[in-house]
Design a protein around this motif. Structure first.
Motif, short mmCIF file in Angstrom:
data_model
loop_
_atom_site.label_atom_id
_atom_site.label_comp_id
_atom_site.label_asym_id
_atom_site.label_seq_id
_atom_site.Cartn_x
_atom_site.Cartn_y
_atom_site.Cartn_z
N ILE A 313 -9.63 -0.48 -4.48
CA ILE A 313 -10.64 0.57 -4.48
C ILE A 313 -10.43 1.51 -3.30
O ILE A 313 -10.52 2.72 -3.42
CB ILE A 313 -12.06 -0.03 -4.44
CG1 ILE A 313 -12.27 -0.92 -5.66
CG2 ILE A 313 -13.11 1.07 -4.38
CD1 ILE A 313 -13.56 -1.72 -5.58
N LEU A 314 -10.12 0.92 -2.14
CA LEU A 314 -9.92 1.70 -0.93
C LEU A 314 -8.48 1.54 -0.44
O LEU A 314 -7.84 0.51 -0.70
CB LEU A 314 -10.86 1.23 0.19
CG LEU A 314 -12.36 1.41 0.01
CD1 LEU A 314 -13.08 0.90 1.25
CD2 LEU A 314 -12.72 2.87 -0.24
N VAL A 315 -8.00 2.55 0.24
CA VAL A 315 -6.73 2.47 0.95
C VAL A 315 -6.95 3.03 2.35
O VAL A 315 -7.90 3.79 2.59
CB VAL A 315 -5.61 3.26 0.24
CG1 VAL A 315 -5.26 2.64 -1.09
CG2 VAL A 315 -6.01 4.73 0.08
N GLU A 316 -6.09 2.65 3.26
CA GLU A 316 -6.19 3.18 4.61
C GLU A 316 -5.68 4.61 4.65
O GLU A 316 -4.71 4.96 3.97
CB GLU A 316 -5.40 2.31 5.58
CG GLU A 316 -5.98 0.92 5.78
CD GLU A 316 -5.25 0.16 6.88
OE1 GLU A 316 -5.08 0.72 7.98
OE2 GLU A 316 -4.83 -0.99 6.60
N ALA A 317 -6.32 5.42 5.46
CA ALA A 317 -5.90 6.81 5.67
C ALA A 317 -5.95 7.09 7.16
O ALA A 317 -6.85 7.75 7.66
CB ALA A 317 -6.81 7.77 4.90
N GLY A 318 -4.98 6.55 7.88
CA GLY A 318 -5.00 6.66 9.33
C GLY A 318 -6.14 5.86 9.90
O GLY A 318 -6.28 4.65 9.65
N ARG A 319 -7.01 6.53 10.63
CA ARG A 319 -8.17 5.87 11.21
C ARG A 319 -9.36 5.84 10.27
O ARG A 319 -10.44 5.38 10.64
CB ARG A 319 -8.56 6.57 12.52
CG ARG A 319 -7.47 6.55 13.58
CD ARG A 319 -7.89 7.33 14.80
NE ARG A 319 -6.84 7.36 15.82
CZ ARG A 319 -6.92 8.01 16.95
NH1 ARG A 319 -8.01 8.71 17.23
NH2 ARG A 319 -5.92 7.98 17.81
N ARG A 320 -9.16 6.36 9.07
CA ARG A 320 -10.26 6.42 8.11
C ARG A 320 -9.91 5.60 6.88
O ARG A 320 -8.80 5.09 6.75
CB ARG A 320 -10.53 7.89 7.73
CG ARG A 320 -10.94 8.73 8.93
CD ARG A 320 -10.90 10.23 8.60
NE ARG A 320 -11.91 10.62 7.64
CZ ARG A 320 -13.16 10.91 7.95
NH1 ARG A 320 -13.56 10.84 9.21
NH2 ARG A 320 -14.02 11.29 7.01
N MET A 321 -10.85 5.50 5.99
CA MET A 321 -10.63 4.83 4.71
C MET A 321 -10.75 5.89 3.61
O MET A 321 -11.52 6.84 3.74
CB MET A 321 -11.66 3.72 4.48
CG MET A 321 -11.70 2.64 5.56
SD MET A 321 -10.17 1.74 5.72
CE MET A 321 -10.11 0.85 4.16
N ARG A 322 -10.00 5.67 2.54
CA ARG A 322 -10.01 6.65 1.45
C ARG A 322 -10.09 5.93 0.12
O ARG A 322 -9.45 4.89 -0.09
CB ARG A 322 -8.74 7.50 1.51
CG ARG A 322 -8.61 8.50 0.37
CD ARG A 322 -7.49 9.51 0.66
NE ARG A 322 -6.21 8.87 0.89
CZ ARG A 322 -5.34 8.54 -0.07
NH1 ARG A 322 -5.65 8.79 -1.34
NH2 ARG A 322 -4.18 7.99 0.23
N PHE A 323 -10.89 6.48 -0.80
CA PHE A 323 -10.91 5.96 -2.16
C PHE A 323 -9.55 6.24 -2.81
O PHE A 323 -8.99 7.33 -2.65
CB PHE A 323 -12.04 6.62 -2.97
CG PHE A 323 -13.39 6.08 -2.63
CD1 PHE A 323 -13.85 4.91 -3.20
CD2 PHE A 323 -14.21 6.75 -1.72
CE1 PHE A 323 -15.10 4.41 -2.89
CE2 PHE A 323 -15.46 6.25 -1.40
CZ PHE A 323 -15.91 5.07 -1.98
N ARG A 324 -9.06 5.25 -3.51
CA ARG A 324 -7.70 5.37 -4.04
C ARG A 324 -7.55 6.56 -4.98
O ARG A 324 -6.50 7.17 -5.07
CB ARG A 324 -7.30 4.07 -4.78
CG ARG A 324 -5.82 4.00 -5.10
CD ARG A 324 -5.46 2.59 -5.54
NE ARG A 324 -5.97 2.28 -6.86
CZ ARG A 324 -5.33 2.58 -8.00
NH1 ARG A 324 -4.18 3.19 -7.94
NH2 ARG A 324 -5.84 2.25 -9.15
N HIS A 325 -8.62 6.87 -5.66
CA HIS A 325 -8.57 8.06 -6.54
C HIS A 325 -9.98 8.62 -6.64
O HIS A 325 -10.95 7.87 -6.65
CB HIS A 325 -8.05 7.68 -7.93
CG HIS A 325 -7.77 8.89 -8.77
ND1 HIS A 325 -8.74 9.53 -9.49
CD2 HIS A 325 -6.63 9.58 -8.98
CE1 HIS A 325 -8.22 10.57 -10.12
NE2 HIS A 325 -6.94 10.62 -9.82
N PRO A 326 -10.11 9.94 -6.73
CA PRO A 326 -11.45 10.53 -6.83
C PRO A 326 -12.29 9.96 -7.97
O PRO A 326 -13.51 9.90 -7.86
CB PRO A 326 -11.15 12.02 -7.05
CG PRO A 326 -9.82 12.24 -6.43
CD PRO A 326 -9.05 10.97 -6.64
N LEU A 327 -11.62 9.55 -9.06
CA LEU A 327 -12.40 9.02 -10.18
C LEU A 327 -13.11 7.73 -9.81
O LEU A 327 -14.18 7.42 -10.32
CB LEU A 327 -11.49 8.78 -11.38
CG LEU A 327 -11.05 10.04 -12.15
CD1 LEU A 327 -10.08 9.67 -13.25
CD2 LEU A 327 -12.27 10.75 -12.72
#
Length: 945
Positions: A313-327
């Protein structure tokens, strides 16, 4: 795959010093992010700096947000340059002017940072989903796209079609250039779909599975999500083929968003609830933000976060977390009842405000909540409104309108909200609506200072909307208020003086008003009001040709503002006025020094690429014969001509000047199509006030010259007729164009028009406080009209002594014509040869043709000195002196900001020069420039060391 090969080639060339722009385009889930990630890995493997950011789908994305994340710009950065940008953005500086240049300056700082980073190692800068980026980030990308070809910079942008924002369209226009590497990603063809299905399920797909997969329309991400949901629910039989058990229409969720949501049933309930809260922040979020909202330390929910990562559901984005896909995020967000979402967004806004997060972020959640009339929200908006208005005006306007429509019961609150909304509307150019809003706020305002500010805004909105008489009447009404604070009284008087002169040319009345403003401002100790009044006196002295007094007034204005970098627009206006006055006094070298001073100030004030400064510089470069430099200034200013105005002080005169100078240079260089385009654009803008008209003189002269080139000398003369008499209060320097009028009048044998031109120029000269430019123009007019070489020689001596090659060339041509008319052929040829040499120096090919044809009529033909060499179009000899110096600085490894500071140019102008150098040398990168300089050391370049 072919797309990876294209990226690999671009990265390889980057390592060799050749930058480029890669534009990856395709629908959501088509593989853009995967391709971008692969490119990033290639860059890292080859030793490039790689910075990657992902834009988020927010209604009002934070200014520069994606670039700040991408470049890791933050207050705790170990890099002082990054920390400085972060500190600048977080500053809360009160501003008097109606628009704060904070983010325009930050754009320049980010561009400069990238430029400097590229001097260390080749750099890949990647922005995924660029269509969601804020306008400031898009501006940075657009600027970097123009520079990438001659920096060791590979700018990789992934884009999803369908976004219609103006800033996005402008970036797409850049992406359509021939030198941009375009990688369109389309849906998988049927064979590729079968291959992917085979890979996902481990067996060739059966007919039912293929039919079901067709719902994904060839989108690889949607295919993966669909197949993974089928496998998780054990709905696929795998044997010799993989086939769905029941290929009926109801066996899987119909929407892919629902298919994504179904994944959430396989993770703990606590994780789902945590993800729903995270979905409120958009596609990306900081763990600290989530902790602030929940009121819990991050350690309390770390297990749920790890579960979300494990579930994909989530992936790392540097120091932040990101949803793997907007959907995925959308499925979570839509799964909450609307009332709950609204309440949670309000909670997020409160939590972020308590954590002192920048107001734009708070405002985004406040807007998403839909809550109106909340006591806390209204208090916050009243307090943060002025800052928000400067930094995110559209977001501020939406929130303020919503609150005002709810009709606050507190009069002071309504007045504060209304005043802030009026300020926002003026800044965004909605002048008519701003005037209505300012009037409504005035009805509710009680505080005298607030009322003074509202009167100021109302008058400005009216004047900017073309209602000068109404603006003047408004100011008179305001000044009749008995409780008006002295500081605001002085400022309103300053505005009144400006409008009285600019609107109808009543310079005497305006002068009296300005002097009253000056007395009141000095007594109140208000630096802005004092300097504002003095800048009006500079205008009135200039109108009267009292240039020495004008210079004294503008110097007093600069002194009144002191050394503090407040009131940037007013100070810039005064500094540019100083350049104008020095030109009129024929102090050209001092005018150049004043331009350097102005740019030093603007750089200190983080306005290094001020558009109006570029136009002022272009006018100066025009008269000094440095037309390539003038064009570089104009090209650099081109992106922002719509914003060419001193906010609230004088309207958009620089816009007319921009088109006028560009058109006149193009016309005199014989570039008719380019000149015609600028003439159309310039004359497309309505001229309403005296202040508007006085900025159109270059356009009028270019239009006259275009008619002359078409062979219609009478039309050309008629188009200059407006210069015979200045309108009341008009500043136009008519004397600089009247020798051309006299020449045309004599060419069509209209002695009365020629005599009128002489009289007008003599009147201009008589008005000069000290003999200077107008006196020299009058000598030219008298010499032409009477066929007398003596006054023409006097004009030639003046221009030669003061170093004004454009006017010197014209005077020499006139002298040659008069001498030839008197049969003094040898002297005429000497004057003509010098004129042609000067014309050749700044590329005035039309002037050369005209001068030769003009003198041929008197029996003088060229040929004694042989044919003159044409200006080189390519190679080192084609470089101007400015370009040669910049080439040396490039070879020395200096960044664009360093070059700009060294050469007293704006960063954009320096970049334009570098582009021209590369084009003239047939090179693609700075590395090639450096290699050529240090390997061959051409004499023409080495001489500039």
């Amino acid at each position: 795959m072919a797309e990876i090969a294209v990226l690999r080639d671009a990265v390889s060339r980057l390592c060799a010093g050749a930058g480029a722009v890669v534009w990856i385009e395709g629908e959501p889930g088509i593989g853009k992010s995967s391709l971008v990630a692969a490119g990033a890995r290639l860059g890292e493997e080859l030793g490039c700096q790689v910075s990657r950011g992902v834009a988020d789908q927010l209604v009002h994305p934070p200014p520069l947000g994606v670039l700040l994340d991408c470049l890791e710009i933050g207050p705790r950065s170990s890099d002082p340059r990054r920390a400085q940008i972060a500190a600048f953005l977080s500053a809360r500086r009160p501003a008097l002017d109606l628009a704060d240049a904070t983010y325009a300056a930050a754009v320049e700082m980010v561009v400069a940072l990238v430029d400097e980073l590229c001097t260390v190692d080749p750099m890949m800068l990647i922005v995924d989903d660029v269509q969601w980026a804020d306008d400031a980030s898009l501006d940075v990308c657009r600027r970097l796209a123009s520079a990438a070809a001659h920096l060791p910079l590979l700018l990789v942008l992934s884009y999803r079609p369908g976004t219609h924002r103006t800033a996005v369209r402008r970036l797409r226009d850049v992406a359509r250039r021939r030198d941009v590497i375009r990688i369109p990603l389309g849906p998988f063809d049927p064979e590729a779909v079968r291959s992917l299905l085979t890979e996902l399920v481990g067996a060739p797909p059966g007919a039912g599975l293929v039919k079901l997969a067709a719902q994904a329309m060839g989108n690889p991400l949607y295919l993966r999500e669909l197949i993974e949901s089928l496998v998780r629910e054990d709905l696929v039989d795998i044997g010799a083929e993989a086939e769905v058990r029941d290929p009926g229409p109801g066996m899987v969720p119909r929407s892919l968003a629902a298919a994504l949501d179904s994944r959430l049933s396989f993770v703990p309930a606590g994780t789902v609830e945590l993800m729903r809260a995270a979905a409120l922040f958009g596609g990306e979020f900081a763990v600290t933000e989530l902790a602030t909202l929940l009121g819990r330390p991050a350690i309390d929910f770390s297990a749920d976060l790890q579960e979300a990562v494990a579930a994909g559901i989530l992936v790392e984005a540097g120091r932040r977390m990101r949803f793997r896909h907007p959907l995925i995020r959308q499925a979570l967000y839509d799964g909450m009842p609307a009332a709950l979402r609204a309440a949670l967004h309000l909670d997020v806004a409160r939590a972020l405000e308590a954590a002192s997060v920048e107001p734009q972020r708070v405002a985004q959640h406040l807007l998403a909540s839909g809550v109106v009339g909340n006591r806390w929200a209204r208090r916050w908006l009243t307090d943060a409104g002025p800052v928000l208005a400067n930094r995110a005006p559209n977001l501020a306007a939406e929130l303020l309108r919503r609150e005002l429509d709810h009709d606050p019961s507190d009069e002071h609150e309504r007045a504060s909200l209304g005043m802030t909304l009026a300020q926002v509307l003026i800044a965004t150019g909605e002048h008519e609506v701003a005037a209505v809003q300012a009037r409504q706020a005035l009805e509710a305002a009680i505080d005298p200072g607030d009322r003074g500010h509202l009167w100021w805004m109302l008058a400005r909105a009216l004047f900017s909307g073309g209602h000068n008489d109404a603006a003047v009447a408004t100011l008179h009404r305001a000044l009749g208020s008995s409780d008006l604070p002295d500081a605001w009284r002085a400022r309103l008087l300053g505005s009144l003086a400006m409008f009285q002169r600019a609107g109808c040319g009543d310079v005497d009345t305006a002068d009296a008003t300005a002097r009253e403003a000056l007395r009141t401002g000095e007594a109140a100790g208000d630096a802005f009001a004092t300097a504002y009044a003095l800048t009006h006196l500079w205008i009135s002295h200039s109108v009267r040709r009292q240039h020495r007094l004008a210079l004294g007034s503008v110097d007093r204005a600069i002194e009144a503002l002191g050394t503090v970098a407040d009131h940037v627009d007013l100070r810039a206006f005064a500094l540019h006025g100083r350049i104008f006055s020095l030109q009129n006094l024929s102090r050209w070298s001092d005018a150049e020094a004043a331009l350097r001073d102005a740019r030093d100030f603007l750089r200190t004030a983080n306005r290094a690429d001020d558009t109006t400064s570029g136009v002022t510089a272009a006018v100066l470069m025009f008269w000094l014969g440095r037309w390539d430099d003038a064009q570089a200034e104009l090209n650099a200013a081109e992106q922002n001509t719509s914003a060419s105005t001193y906010r609230g002080l004088r309207e958009g005169g620089p816009g007319w000047l921009w088109h006028g100078v560009a058109a006149l240079i193009a016309t005199r260089r014989g570039e008719r199509a380019r000149a015609a385009a600028h003439l159309r654009a310039g004359f497309d803008r309505p001229v309403v006030t005296v202040a508007d008209r006085e900025s159109t003189d270059f356009l009028l002269v270019a239009r006259s010259l275009a008619a002359e080139q078409e062979g219609d000398l009478r039309k050309a003369l008629d188009r200059l007729g407006g210069f015979l008499e200045r309108r009341p209060g008009e500043m136009t320097l008519t004397h600089q164009w009247l020798p051309g009028l006299v020449r045309l009048a004599l060419a069509v044998d209209d002695r009365s028009a020629a005599e009128a031109g002489v009289r007008a120029c003599l009147a201009e000269a008589a008005a000069e406080q000290v003999p200077a430019r107008a006196a020299a123009s009058a000598d030219r007019c008298r010499g032409l009209y009477h066929a007398d070489p003596a006054p023409l020689r006097s004009a030639v001596a003046h221009y030669r002594d003061n170093g004004v090659p454009v006017e010197l060339a014209g005077a020499l041509e006139d002298l040659a014509a008069v001498l030839a008319q008197r049969s003094e052929i040898a002297q005429a040829r000497t004057a003509l040869d010098e004129a042609i040499d000067l014309y050749s120096g700044f590329g005035a090919t039309w002037d050369i043709r005209r001068a030769v044809a003009r003198l041929r009529g008197y029996g003088l033909r060229r040929g004694v000195r042989g044919a003159r060499a044409k200006r080189a179009g390519h190679g080192w000899e084609a470089l101007t002196p400015t370009e040669r110096k910049i080439a040396l600085l490039v070879a020395a490894g200096r960044s664009t900001p360093d070059i700009a500071q060294n050469m007293f140019l704006t960063r954009r102008t320096a970049q334009t020069h570098i582009s021209r150098i590369l084009a003239k040398l047939g090179m693609r990168s700075r590395v090639e420039i450096a290699g050529a300089v240090f390997s061959s050391e051409p004499d023409s370049v080495a001489a500039d060391r």
